[in-house]
Design a protein around this motif. Structure first.
Motif, short mmCIF file in Angstrom:
data_model
loop_
_atom_site.label_atom_id
_atom_site.label_comp_id
_atom_site.label_asym_id
_atom_site.label_seq_id
_atom_site.Cartn_x
_atom_site.Cartn_y
_atom_site.Cartn_z
N ILE A 1 0.86 -1.18 0.00
CA ILE A 1 0.00 0.00 0.00
C ILE A 1 0.89 1.23 0.00
CG2 ILE A 1 -1.66 1.35 1.31
CD1 ILE A 1 -2.92 -1.21 2.24
N ASP A 2 0.52 2.20 -0.85
CA ASP A 2 1.20 3.48 -0.89
C ASP A 2 0.19 4.54 -0.52
OD1 ASP A 2 3.34 5.28 -1.45
OD2 ASP A 2 2.47 5.70 -3.40
N LEU A 3 0.54 5.43 0.41
CA LEU A 3 -0.36 6.48 0.87
C LEU A 3 0.15 7.84 0.45
CD1 LEU A 3 -1.03 5.27 4.51
CD2 LEU A 3 -2.48 4.92 2.50
N ALA A 4 -0.79 8.75 0.15
CA ALA A 4 -0.45 10.14 -0.15
C ALA A 4 -1.44 11.03 0.59
CB ALA A 4 -0.53 10.41 -1.64
N VAL A 5 -0.92 12.00 1.33
CA VAL A 5 -1.75 12.92 2.11
C VAL A 5 -1.85 14.24 1.36
CG1 VAL A 5 -1.98 14.11 4.32
CG2 VAL A 5 -1.00 11.81 4.24
N ASP A 6 -3.05 14.77 1.29
CA ASP A 6 -3.27 16.08 0.68
C ASP A 6 -2.50 17.12 1.50
OD1 ASP A 6 -4.37 18.67 0.11
OD2 ASP A 6 -6.21 17.72 -0.62
N PRO A 7 -1.60 17.89 0.88
CA PRO A 7 -0.79 18.84 1.64
C PRO A 7 -1.59 20.01 2.21
CG PRO A 7 -0.34 19.07 -0.70
CD PRO A 7 -1.23 17.86 -0.53
N HIS A 8 -2.82 20.22 1.72
CA HIS A 8 -3.65 21.32 2.21
C HIS A 8 -4.73 20.86 3.17
CE1 HIS A 8 -1.63 23.91 -0.63
NE2 HIS A 8 -1.89 23.05 -1.59
N ASN A 9 -4.94 19.55 3.27
CA ASN A 9 -5.97 19.01 4.16
C ASN A 9 -5.53 17.62 4.62
OD1 ASN A 9 -8.19 17.95 5.44
ND2 ASN A 9 -9.62 18.35 3.78
N HIS A 10 -4.99 17.53 5.81
CA HIS A 10 -4.42 16.27 6.30
C HIS A 10 -5.45 15.17 6.51
CE1 HIS A 10 -5.70 18.09 10.10
NE2 HIS A 10 -5.72 16.87 10.57
N LEU A 11 -6.74 15.50 6.47
CA LEU A 11 -7.78 14.47 6.61
C LEU A 11 -8.06 13.75 5.29
CD1 LEU A 11 -10.33 16.28 8.95
CD2 LEU A 11 -8.61 14.57 9.56
N THR A 12 -7.59 14.32 4.18
CA THR A 12 -7.76 13.68 2.87
C THR A 12 -6.51 12.88 2.54
OG1 THR A 12 -9.23 15.44 2.11
CG2 THR A 12 -8.20 14.08 0.42
N VAL A 13 -6.72 11.58 2.39
CA VAL A 13 -5.61 10.66 2.15
C VAL A 13 -6.02 9.74 1.00
CG1 VAL A 13 -4.15 8.86 3.15
CG2 VAL A 13 -4.99 10.72 4.59
N TYR A 14 -5.06 9.40 0.16
CA TYR A 14 -5.26 8.48 -0.96
C TYR A 14 -4.43 7.23 -0.71
CZ TYR A 14 -7.09 12.67 -3.06
OH TYR A 14 -7.81 13.81 -3.30
N ALA A 15 -4.97 6.08 -1.09
CA ALA A 15 -4.26 4.81 -0.90
C ALA A 15 -4.24 4.04 -2.21
CB ALA A 15 -4.93 3.97 0.18
N ALA A 16 -3.03 3.76 -2.69
CA ALA A 16 -2.85 2.85 -3.82
C ALA A 16 -2.70 1.47 -3.19
CB ALA A 16 -1.61 3.23 -4.62
N THR A 17 -3.59 0.58 -3.53
CA THR A 17 -3.70 -0.68 -2.81
C THR A 17 -2.93 -1.83 -3.43
OG1 THR A 17 -5.67 -1.30 -4.05
CG2 THR A 17 -6.01 -0.03 -2.03
N GLY A 18 -2.35 -1.62 -4.60
CA GLY A 18 -1.70 -2.72 -5.28
C GLY A 18 -2.70 -3.65 -5.93
N SER A 19 -3.96 -3.23 -5.92
CA SER A 19 -5.00 -4.01 -6.58
C SER A 19 -5.70 -3.10 -7.58
CB SER A 19 -5.98 -4.57 -5.55
OG SER A 19 -6.71 -3.52 -4.93
N LYS A 20 -6.91 -3.42 -7.89
CA LYS A 20 -7.62 -2.70 -8.96
C LYS A 20 -8.41 -1.51 -8.44
CE LYS A 20 -7.77 -6.72 -11.85
NZ LYS A 20 -8.55 -7.70 -12.56
#
Length: 75
Positions: A1-20
């Protein structure tokens, strides 16, 4: 899993799951939804980054058919 946090809103996070799927939370991880718009059919999403200035843009790493693609998604 790869995570990325929105630099302007720490509550918004994206997760690349290694799946579809690419997942997004806007409440710090309490709930997650799949982002499918803008992705090719059946991608394997292995990385994600948020553009530091325009957080409407995501950069994703996709694996498919022996090809690695990087492209920008509009949320």
């Amino acid at each position: 899993i790869d995570l990325a946090v929105d630099p302007h809103n720490h509550l918004t996070v994206y997760a690349a799951t290694g799946s579809k799927s690419l997942l997004k939370t806007t409440d710090g991880g309490q709930s997650w939804s799949a982002l499918l718009n803008g992705l090719p059919p059946s991608p394997i999403v292995f990385s994600v980054a948020v553009h530091p200035e325009n957080t409407d843009h995501l950069l994703t790493g996709l694996l498919g058919q022996l090809l690695v693609l990087f492209f920008s998604l509009f949320q």
